[in-house]
Design a protein around this motif. Structure first.
Motif, short mmCIF file in Angstrom:
data_model
loop_
_atom_site.label_atom_id
_atom_site.label_comp_id
_atom_site.label_asym_id
_atom_site.label_seq_id
_atom_site.Cartn_x
_atom_site.Cartn_y
_atom_site.Cartn_z
N ASP A 168 12.46 -45.34 -22.11
CA ASP A 168 12.93 -43.97 -21.93
C ASP A 168 12.55 -43.13 -23.16
O ASP A 168 12.64 -43.61 -24.29
N VAL A 169 12.17 -41.89 -22.91
CA VAL A 169 11.77 -40.98 -23.98
C VAL A 169 12.75 -39.82 -24.04
O VAL A 169 13.22 -39.34 -23.00
N LEU A 170 13.05 -39.37 -25.24
CA LEU A 170 13.94 -38.25 -25.43
C LEU A 170 13.44 -37.02 -24.66
O LEU A 170 12.26 -36.66 -24.75
N VAL A 171 14.32 -36.39 -23.91
CA VAL A 171 13.96 -35.16 -23.18
C VAL A 171 14.01 -33.99 -24.14
O VAL A 171 15.00 -33.78 -24.84
N THR A 172 12.95 -33.20 -24.18
CA THR A 172 12.85 -32.05 -25.07
C THR A 172 12.45 -30.82 -24.26
O THR A 172 12.06 -30.92 -23.10
N ALA A 221 -2.53 -29.85 -12.40
CA ALA A 221 -2.48 -30.86 -13.46
C ALA A 221 -3.87 -31.44 -13.72
O ALA A 221 -4.73 -31.45 -12.84
N ARG A 222 -4.04 -31.93 -14.93
CA ARG A 222 -5.25 -32.65 -15.31
C ARG A 222 -4.88 -34.11 -15.54
O ARG A 222 -3.79 -34.40 -16.05
N ILE A 223 -5.78 -35.00 -15.18
CA ILE A 223 -5.52 -36.43 -15.31
C ILE A 223 -6.56 -37.07 -16.21
O ILE A 223 -7.75 -36.76 -16.14
N THR A 278 9.56 -29.94 -18.60
CA THR A 278 8.58 -29.60 -17.56
C THR A 278 7.32 -29.12 -18.27
O THR A 278 7.38 -28.57 -19.38
N GLY A 279 6.18 -29.34 -17.62
CA GLY A 279 4.93 -28.84 -18.16
C GLY A 279 4.40 -29.59 -19.36
O GLY A 279 3.55 -29.08 -20.08
N LEU A 316 6.76 -36.78 -10.87
CA LEU A 316 5.87 -35.62 -10.92
C LEU A 316 6.59 -34.35 -10.47
O LEU A 316 6.42 -33.28 -11.07
N ASN A 317 7.39 -34.47 -9.43
CA ASN A 317 8.11 -33.31 -8.92
C ASN A 317 9.18 -32.83 -9.90
O ASN A 317 9.43 -31.63 -10.03
N GLU A 318 9.78 -33.77 -10.60
CA GLU A 318 10.84 -33.41 -11.55
C GLU A 318 10.28 -32.82 -12.84
O GLU A 318 10.76 -31.80 -13.33
N ARG A 319 9.23 -33.46 -13.38
CA ARG A 319 8.75 -33.07 -14.70
C ARG A 319 7.57 -32.08 -14.66
O ARG A 319 7.28 -31.43 -15.66
N LYS A 320 6.87 -32.01 -13.56
CA LYS A 320 5.75 -31.08 -13.40
C LYS A 320 4.81 -31.10 -14.61
O LYS A 320 4.55 -30.05 -15.25
N PRO A 321 4.27 -32.25 -14.96
CA PRO A 321 3.41 -32.33 -16.14
C PRO A 321 2.11 -31.56 -15.97
O PRO A 321 1.57 -31.48 -14.87
N ARG A 322 1.63 -31.00 -17.07
CA ARG A 322 0.33 -30.34 -17.02
C ARG A 322 -0.79 -31.35 -17.28
O ARG A 322 -1.92 -31.16 -16.84
N LEU A 323 -0.46 -32.42 -18.03
CA LEU A 323 -1.40 -33.49 -18.30
C LEU A 323 -0.76 -34.83 -17.93
O LEU A 323 0.41 -35.06 -18.23
N ILE A 324 -1.55 -35.69 -17.29
CA ILE A 324 -1.07 -37.03 -16.92
C ILE A 324 -2.09 -38.03 -17.45
O ILE A 324 -3.29 -37.90 -17.21
#
Length: 265
Positions: free
Chosen positions: A6-10, A166-168, A15-16, A109-117
């Protein structure tokens, strides 16, 4: 119970941010009393993540590892373990079984909506692109814009891919096969990958790596041969093209050496 997976949420990764996807077998699920940012060396996430963090030094964009000194770049990273259980088999044999677990990944993915994966295994990335998994992934990331482009030139494969939102980046799992030479060779496309996502302002680039650009020397004949082979043209045409780049891409110093021309930031 919170663990080293688990990683600290910031604010930067809520998101993003940047989502690292790695297999269950790569991160020890040891309990922790305090969550840490992704690259915090005080949190032992195992040798795979430790080595992955070291790669950023070779890419000229080091990650801070000391708690209290992290910046927006470090805080932008988060991580998910997927699939939750290691699939049976090895290598490509794991792809179909991994793809069947796609719902768990798309939930993140739906929860965090990352811009980079970033996938720490090209087999995980292949699972995402299977016929069974892709429709759910596109629901989360938008339409797939390309099938992926290889960014490595050796036997070990690495890819970049684009979706609408998003970019992968798909990388080999850090191991004894991912040598410093292999990782360093990816520096240019990896830096481009991060900068294209608008992260240039928060990336910490290595000062020596920045200054090293001042001392790169071009080999005229080798460059002409590469242009000739890459464009399938005559040596004369390749030489003319090389000369046409003078002043824009390269220039001569007082000693007559050909140097890459520094671009204004």
């Amino acid at each position: 119970m919170k663990t080293t997976a688990d990683v600290l949420v910031t604010e930067e990764n809520r998101t993003g941010g940047i989502l690292v996807v790695t297999g269950a077998e790569t991160v020890p699920a040891n309990p922790v009393t305090r969550l840490a940012f992704f690259s915090d060396a005080a949190c032992d996430r195992g040798p795979v993540i430790r080595r992955f963090v070291e790669w950023f030094n070779l890419w000229g964009m080091p990650l801070i590892e000391t708690r209290g000194k992290e910046g927006a770049f470090e805080r932008a990273f988060t991580m998910t373990v997927w699939p939750a259980v290691k699939p049976k088999g090895h290598g490509p044999q794991t792809v179909p079984e991994t793809a069947r677990e796609i719902a768990a990944l798309t939930e993140v993915l739906n929860e965090r909506k990352p811009r980079l994966i970033i996938f720490l295994s090209c087999y995980l990335w292949q699972a995402v692109n299977t016929e069974a998994a892709l429709p759910l992934v596109e629901n989360s990331l938008g339409r797939r814009l390309d099938a992926g482009r290889r960014i490595s030139s050796t036997r070990l494969a690495a890819y970049e891919q684009h979706f609408e939102r998003a970019r992968i980046l798909a990388l080999p799992l850090p191991s004894k096969n991912t040598t410093d030479a292999f990782v360093t060779a990816l520096a240019q496309p990896v830096q481009r990958f991060f900068k294209a996502a608008g992260l240039a302002s928060v990336m910490k680039t290595d000062a020596d790596a920045e200054r090293a650009a001042e001392f790169l020397v071009l080999d005229r004949e080798a460059s002409i041969q590469c242009i000739r082979a890459g464009l399938h043209i005559s040596v004369e045409k390749a030489a003319a093209l090389f000369e046409s780049l003078a002043g824009d891409v390269w220039e001569k110093d007082t000693a007559g050496r050909l140097l890459l021309k520094r671009r204004s930031q």
